[in-house]
Enzyme design. Structure first.
Site, PDB file in Angstrom:
ATOM      1  N   SER A   1      -8.230   4.240   1.374  1.00  0.00           N
ATOM      2  CA  SER A   1      -6.880   4.802   1.288  1.00  0.00           C
ATOM      3  C   SER A   1      -5.808   3.826   0.816  1.00  0.00           C
ATOM      4  O   SER A   1      -4.648   4.211   0.667  1.00  0.00           O
ATOM      5  CB  SER A   1      -6.459   5.387   2.641  1.00  0.00           C
TER       6      SER A   1
ATOM      7  N   LYS B   1      -0.171   6.795  10.260  1.00  0.00           N
ATOM      8  CA  LYS B   1       0.341   5.931   9.193  1.00  0.00           C
ATOM      9  C   LYS B   1       1.856   6.066   9.051  1.00  0.00           C
ATOM     10  O   LYS B   1       2.550   5.089   8.755  1.00  0.00           O
ATOM     11  CB  LYS B   1      -0.363   6.255   7.877  1.00  0.00           C
TER      12      LYS B   1
END
Length: 338
Positions: free
Chosen positions: A236, A281
């Site tokens: 990611s 996140k």
């Protein structure tokens, strides 16, 4: 003390001890929380995250921070209860992170491989954007194969049936997608001269159709580029690595002095893909002082549900859109939001 009182006291003590034992017992869940964020333009463990030599590099006034998810793999009931009531954490079944048919070491190894692949794709996409195109080069010509006497080692394949060839995988996919015995027109350059040749695909021993060459993907550029970052896994970080490479080589400061956070996979042609752990996140990005967050288009719905105060969510589907979003931030304009 009366016998009844002693009995009640012993019962309460036994219940307390039992409760402590239950709360300390392991359960088949893991807790996900905000992980560390890393400035791809900065240093980690006294080393530049993106290391470039052989060409001038620029210094940014802001930051481009990749974001991660922290995983607590060995969870007790008490920690799970705390996680269930936390706005910043998520409690998920253990098999979602550690499949039953894989050991933790195997999962960690796969995550490390995905992380390395994300770096390679980030480099490819960033260098392509900086004007260093991918070249698909012939490395071996199989004797007696369709390309024998037609293509040579070192030829750069540029098109197939009139469509540009931008990756080795793309070329292979087109050839294998046609029935054996199909004729394809291959464009190539040899010593700088362009030409085309018709080749008829062939399948042998149950293998997919081929034209009888082995190829490699190259991207010549006149400098050395290396990403040096440990203790992070998964794919990611690709988008933020690609932006960091461009920012360091391009004289323009992509950040405009802002702290930019984001996440997303990236492929060789710059498409940005979805990731997991977006709620955690976002929390990590907010804590790191981010002013905007770059969100893969396919994660927008989840990001909006878990939005952090005063942290705009900018929607990006590819590298070009990410660069356009950063340009809008620098100019004080509105960028497409989730």
């Amino acid at each position: 003390m009366r016998r009844r009182g002693v009995t009640v006291l012993i019962g309460a003590l036994f219940t307390a001890l039992l409760s402590i034992g239950v709360l300390a017992a392991p359960i088949p869940y893991v807790v996900l929380g905000p992980g560390p964020t890393v400035d791809t333009l900065g240093t980690e463990d006294d080393k530049e995250v993106i290391q470039i030599s052989g060409t001038p590099t620029s210094t940014s006034q802001g930051q481009l921070r990749l974001t991660t998810v922290g995983v607590q793999p060995d969870v007790k009931l008490l920690a799970a209860i705390i996680g269930w009531f936390s706005d910043d954490e998520a409690v998920v079944p253990r098999e979602l992170i550690y499949p039953p048919n894989e050991t933790r070491e195997q999962v960690d190894q796969r995550n490390a491989e995905d992380f390395a692949a994300s770096q390679t794709s980030a480099e490819t996409a960033a260098l392509r954007k900086l004007g260093y195109p991918v070249q698909v080069v012939v490395k071996v010509v199989s004797p007696g194969g369709p390309a024998d006497g037609q293509l040579q080692v070192g030829d750069v394949i540029t098109s197939i049936d009139g469509q540009p060839v931008t990756t080795a995988a793309g070329l292979t996919g087109v050839i294998r997608g046609k029935p054996a015995g199909s004729t394809v027109t291959v464009g190539y350059t040899r010593n700088g001269a362009a030409a085309t040749v018709p080749l008829t695909t062939r399948a042998e021993s149950g293998q997919p159709p081929r034209v009888g060459v082995e190829i490699s993907q190259e991207q010549p550029h006149p400098f050395e580029l290396k990403i040096d970052l440990d203790e992070i896994g998964g794919p990611s970080a690709g988008l933020m690595f690609a932006l960091g490479i461009i920012d360091k080589i391009d004289p323009e400061d992509l950040t405009g002095g802002h702290v930019i956070a984001g996440t997303g996979t990236i492929d060789d042609v710059g498409n940005v893909g979805a990731i997991g752990g977006i709620p955690q996140k976002l929390v990590g990005a907010k804590a790191a002082g981010a002013k905007v967050f770059l969100v893969p288009a396919d994660n927008c719905e989840e990001a909006v549900r878990n939005a952090q105060p005063d942290l705009p969510l900018l929607k990006v589907g590819n590298l070009d859109e990410a660069l356009a979003a950063l340009e809008a931030v620098r100019a004080g304009r509105e960028a497409p939001r989730c």
